[in-house]
Write a protein that holds these residues in place. Structure first.
Motif, short mmCIF file in Angstrom:
data_model
loop_
_atom_site.label_atom_id
_atom_site.label_comp_id
_atom_site.label_asym_id
_atom_site.label_seq_id
_atom_site.Cartn_x
_atom_site.Cartn_y
_atom_site.Cartn_z
N ILE A 1 -0.35 2.83 -12.07
CA ILE A 1 -1.18 3.99 -11.71
C ILE A 1 -1.15 5.03 -12.85
O ILE A 1 -2.17 5.66 -13.15
CB ILE A 1 -0.70 4.60 -10.37
CG1 ILE A 1 -0.92 3.58 -9.24
CG2 ILE A 1 -1.45 5.89 -10.05
CD1 ILE A 1 -0.22 3.91 -7.95
N PHE B 1 1.39 6.86 -6.72
CA PHE B 1 0.33 7.82 -7.04
C PHE B 1 0.86 9.25 -6.97
O PHE B 1 0.58 10.08 -7.84
CB PHE B 1 -0.83 7.61 -6.05
CG PHE B 1 -2.05 8.42 -6.39
CD1 PHE B 1 -2.83 8.10 -7.50
CD2 PHE B 1 -2.41 9.51 -5.62
CE1 PHE B 1 -3.95 8.85 -7.83
CE2 PHE B 1 -3.53 10.27 -5.94
CZ PHE B 1 -4.30 9.94 -7.05
N THR B 2 1.67 9.55 -5.93
CA THR B 2 2.23 10.90 -5.77
C THR B 2 3.14 11.24 -6.95
O THR B 2 3.08 12.35 -7.48
CB THR B 2 3.06 10.97 -4.46
OG1 THR B 2 2.33 10.31 -3.44
CG2 THR B 2 3.35 12.39 -4.04
N VAL C 1 7.96 1.01 -6.03
CA VAL C 1 7.33 2.30 -6.33
C VAL C 1 7.25 2.52 -7.85
O VAL C 1 6.20 2.90 -8.39
CB VAL C 1 8.09 3.46 -5.64
CG1 VAL C 1 7.47 4.80 -5.99
CG2 VAL C 1 8.10 3.26 -4.13
N LEU D 1 0.83 -1.22 0.00
CA LEU D 1 0.00 0.00 0.00
C LEU D 1 0.86 1.27 0.00
O LEU D 1 0.53 2.25 -0.68
CB LEU D 1 -0.94 -0.01 1.22
CG LEU D 1 -2.10 0.98 1.14
CD1 LEU D 1 -3.01 0.70 -0.04
CD2 LEU D 1 -2.92 0.94 2.42
N GLN D 2 1.95 1.21 0.74
CA GLN D 2 2.83 2.40 0.81
C GLN D 2 3.43 2.71 -0.57
O GLN D 2 3.46 3.86 -1.01
CB GLN D 2 3.94 2.14 1.82
CG GLN D 2 4.54 3.44 2.32
CD GLN D 2 5.68 3.19 3.30
OE1 GLN D 2 5.90 2.06 3.74
NE2 GLN D 2 6.39 4.24 3.64
N ILE E 1 2.15 1.88 -3.39
CA ILE E 1 1.06 2.34 -4.27
C ILE E 1 0.85 3.84 -4.06
O ILE E 1 0.73 4.61 -5.02
CB ILE E 1 -0.25 1.55 -3.98
CG1 ILE E 1 -0.08 0.10 -4.43
CG2 ILE E 1 -1.44 2.20 -4.69
CD1 ILE E 1 -1.26 -0.81 -4.14
N LEU E 2 0.82 4.28 -2.79
CA LEU E 2 0.61 5.72 -2.51
C LEU E 2 1.76 6.56 -3.05
O LEU E 2 1.55 7.63 -3.62
CB LEU E 2 0.46 5.94 -1.00
CG LEU E 2 -0.87 5.45 -0.42
CD1 LEU E 2 -0.87 5.58 1.10
CD2 LEU E 2 -2.05 6.22 -1.02
N GLN E 3 2.97 6.05 -2.91
CA GLN E 3 4.13 6.79 -3.45
C GLN E 3 4.07 6.86 -4.98
O GLN E 3 4.35 7.90 -5.57
CB GLN E 3 5.43 6.11 -3.01
CG GLN E 3 5.80 6.45 -1.58
CD GLN E 3 7.09 5.75 -1.15
OE1 GLN E 3 7.61 4.86 -1.82
NE2 GLN E 3 7.62 6.16 -0.01
N TYR F 1 4.61 0.11 -9.39
CA TYR F 1 3.23 0.56 -9.16
C TYR F 1 2.94 1.89 -9.88
O TYR F 1 1.82 2.14 -10.31
CB TYR F 1 2.94 0.70 -7.66
CG TYR F 1 2.67 -0.64 -7.00
CD1 TYR F 1 1.58 -1.40 -7.39
CD2 TYR F 1 3.49 -1.13 -5.99
CE1 TYR F 1 1.32 -2.63 -6.80
CE2 TYR F 1 3.24 -2.35 -5.39
CZ TYR F 1 2.15 -3.10 -5.80
OH TYR F 1 1.89 -4.32 -5.22
#
Lengths: 155, 501
Positions: free
Chosen positions: B361, B11-12, B354, B4-5, B7-9, B357
């Motif tokens: 994304i 996305f950023t 990262v 999840l971490q 994925i969030l990175q 992902y």
């Protein structure tokens, strides 16, 4: 009395496909079975399908035995465009891409019935320019230059 | 398990490079629109640019181009019956019929909207289910893959031809044409007619351009405009909202087509063309009005478009998890990843999660942006169907013959496109499906490779094609697809006669 009628037009593609298959197999004769197996299996499939098409093309009609109703004379405009396209491709190496494209567009638009001079000349020049920008300048394609080099390749 | 971490990175990072996604999508749409410009070749041409960029923006840009081109390919498929990309071949069947009926803009809106939603669903599922999908993809060996190719051909023969024998014949003819060229294993040229230009095999782009675009330019001259004068052109807001409503109303079909595309995309080498036809056949089989298919059914545009864009998400699965490219475009992505020193294969998600992902994304965001970028472009292009064919046909002919040159830069390919144009014209007039022939040519080299490998596995016995439970299931499905519709028609006909009697 009804006679059996064969649609020759429908049989043109199966005949071409089978001729091609025979030619293909002739080029792999004498090679190991691995090289021959694939075209042989496909040809067998083609023969079965061609036989099914042939049986399907036997239709009952009151008169005539052989004809080709599905392959009638093409539309006059289609013939004109095909002939001008063939000339375009044949002349491209001689006249070069730019000149032959312009001539092709002017000739085909005119022959297809566009009578307004401004319209067919304007359209040909604009299309020629767009094609030049897109293919030569943007995509860096080295199209046949003919007796005149394509401007993008002068530099 | 997904991270999840990371994925969030990822996305950023994508939000930082959102402008790159916008440029990539616009560029991709235009690449897709021009028949002959393949996405993978364009990405290859852009390699000097992407290699000079940082790895994340480079991969995000490539994913955006890939997404835009997949959608762009449907524009000429709908408006002039000439698919811009192999994945859009199935879209021509009903998309072009809609354009003829004056519903070109509505078809383009459906195509754009379903492409975007299909892609979003595909990427969202790929984001969380990548490891499981990769496991599934590994179960398909050469035996299964050969049966999948046959499955695709039978599907197309059923869909595109009124006569199964004609469809299959065209398919086999295409497979054989696709297998010409120099056999490196046995050192022999096969069916090359002595021409060096055929040594690398049958070039797909001139074949596709000739069969669809050149023959269409010849056939369209029989009419005054593409959209028949009797049909009132539906344009503007009405077409827009009808297209959106039509897509949303068929949400179940949208979801199933997207998942179909995702699964097929995850199997390396299958590609968008098979996914489009599988979804089309599904939509037709389960429709309340199957007779409308082939005559301008909106579902006939929606299903293949959702599936072929969902394939982009699926194709990333084997690329990122196994290092096996799911398509030509993802192969170029792998080259860029390798050039930047990233580990290819199962280690990628451990070494650079990262980045991995961020690509998925990026593709997802590209599909979201496709709705806003693609719709205005489609909106304007539909008017092309009102241009007189005497003007459209020569301009189209000049453009597509030049585009035939684009892939290999051989003058011979222009002549070949003209030859295939004539063949396509004869096939149209004698009711042979062009779709079967082109799919055969596209899948030919792959099919031959799988066939020979399987035969070696089985020591020359054809029984190898029935050797695993998975392949037996595929055969059953293939027989159902081949015989089912005919049997169904026969049964319903008997029933109707009985009722009338």
């Amino acid at each position: 009395m009804n006679k059996t009628h064969i649609d020759l037009g429908e049989l043109f593609i199966p005949a071409s496909a089978l001729l091609f298959a025979v030619y293909y197999i002739s080029t792999v004769l004498g090679t190991p079975w691995e090289a021959r197996a694939y075209p042989t299996v496909l040809t067998a499939g083609m023969i079965v399908c061609a036989a099914a098409v042939f049986i399907g093309s036997l239709v009952k009609k009151s008169e005539g035995a052989f004809s080709s109703p599905s392959l009638r004379m093409p539309h006059r405009k289609s013939v004109i465009l095909f002939i001008t396209s063939c000339l375009y491709v044949a002349l491209m190496p001689v006249l070069g891409y730019l000149v032959s494209s312009l001539l092709f567009l002017i000739a085909s638009l005119r022959k297809l019935g566009v009578t307004d001079k401004k319209l067919f000349i304007g359209l040909s020049v604009i299309t020629g320019l767009v094609m030049y920008i897109l293919f030569v300048m943007f995509m860096d394609m080295h199209l046949p230059g003919g007796f005149l080099p394509v401007p993008g390749e002068w530099f | 398990m997904f991270d999840l971490q990371a994925i969030l990175q990822g996305f950023t990072i994508n939000l930082m490079y959102i402008w790159i996604i916008v440029i990539g999508v616009i560029f991709g749409i235009f690449i897709g629109i021009i028949p002959g410009f393949s996405t993978s070749n364009t990405l290859m041409v852009l390699l000097p640019l992407t290699l000079a960029m940082k790895i994340e923006p480079a991969l995000i840009f490539m994913a955006a181009v890939y997404c835009g081109a997949n959608m762009g390919g449907s524009v000429p498929a709908i408006l002039i019956n000439a698919p811009g990309e192999g994945g859009a071949v199935a879209t021509t069947i009903d998309g072009y019929q809609m354009a003829v009926q004056g519903k070109g803009q509505q078809a383009l809106v459906i195509s754009n909207f379903s492409s975007a939603i299909g892609g979003i669903i595909g990427c969202a599922v790929a984001l969380f289910a990548t490891p499981s999908l990769a496991h599934l993809a590994l179960r398909f060996g050469s035996v299964e893959m050969f049966v999948i190719v046959l499955f695709g051909l039978v599907l197309i023969a059923q869909i595109a031809a009124n006569n199964l024998a004609k469809g299959l014949l065209a398919g086999f003819f295409g497979l054989l044409m696709g297998a010409i060229g120099f056999d490196h294993m046995w050192d022999i040229p096969r069916a090359t007619f002595g021409l060096l230009e055929f040594y690398d095999g049958m070039p797909r782009i001139p074949a596709m351009i000739g069969l669809f675009a050149v023959s269409e330019a010849l056939v369209m001259l029989e009419k005054t405009t593409i959209a028949t004068a009797a049909q009132k052109m539906i344009l503007g807001r009405q077409a827009f909202w009808e297209g959106i409503k039509e897509t949303l109303a068929k949400w179940k079909l949208l979801l199933i087509s997207s998942l179909t595309g995702l699964i097929i995309g995850a199997i390396p080498g299958t590609g968008a063309s098979i996914a489009g036809f599988v979804s089309y056949q599904y939509a037709k089989s389960f429709s309340k009005n199957p007779d409308k298919f082939g005559k301008g059914a909106p579902e006939g545009v929606l299903a293949p478009e959702a599936a072929n864009n969902s394939v982009t998400g699926g194709a990333l699965v084997p690329t990122l998890t196994l290092g096996i490219p799911g398509s030509g475009s993802t192969l170029v992505m792998l080259i860029v990843m390798q050039a930047h020193g990233l580990p290819i294969g199962p280690r990628l998600f451990q070494a650079a999660p990262v980045t991995a992902y961020a690509v998925i994304i990026g593709l997802l965001l590209a599909h979201v942006l496709l709705i806003f970028i693609g719709l205005p472009i489609c909106y304007r292009m539909a008017k092309l169907t009102q241009v007189p064919t005497v003007i459209l046909a020569p301009i189209m002919m000049a453009l597509v013959l030049t585009a035939a040159f684009a892939e290999r830069k051989y003058f011979f390919d222009i002549i070949l496109a003209l030859f295939f144009g004539l063949l396509g014209y004869v096939m149209r007039k004698t009711n042979y499906p062009l779709h079967s022939l082109i799919l055969g040519i596209i899948l030919g080299p792959m099919a031959e490779d799988y066939f020979v490998r399987s035969m070696r596995l089985g020591s020359g016995s054809l029984l190898v094609f029935f050797s695993t439970p998975l392949v037996q299931v595929l055969w059953v499905l293939l027989i159902i697809v081949a015989v089912g519709p005919g049997l169904y028609r026969m049964l319903t006909k008997n029933k109707t006669i009985a009722v009338k009697g």
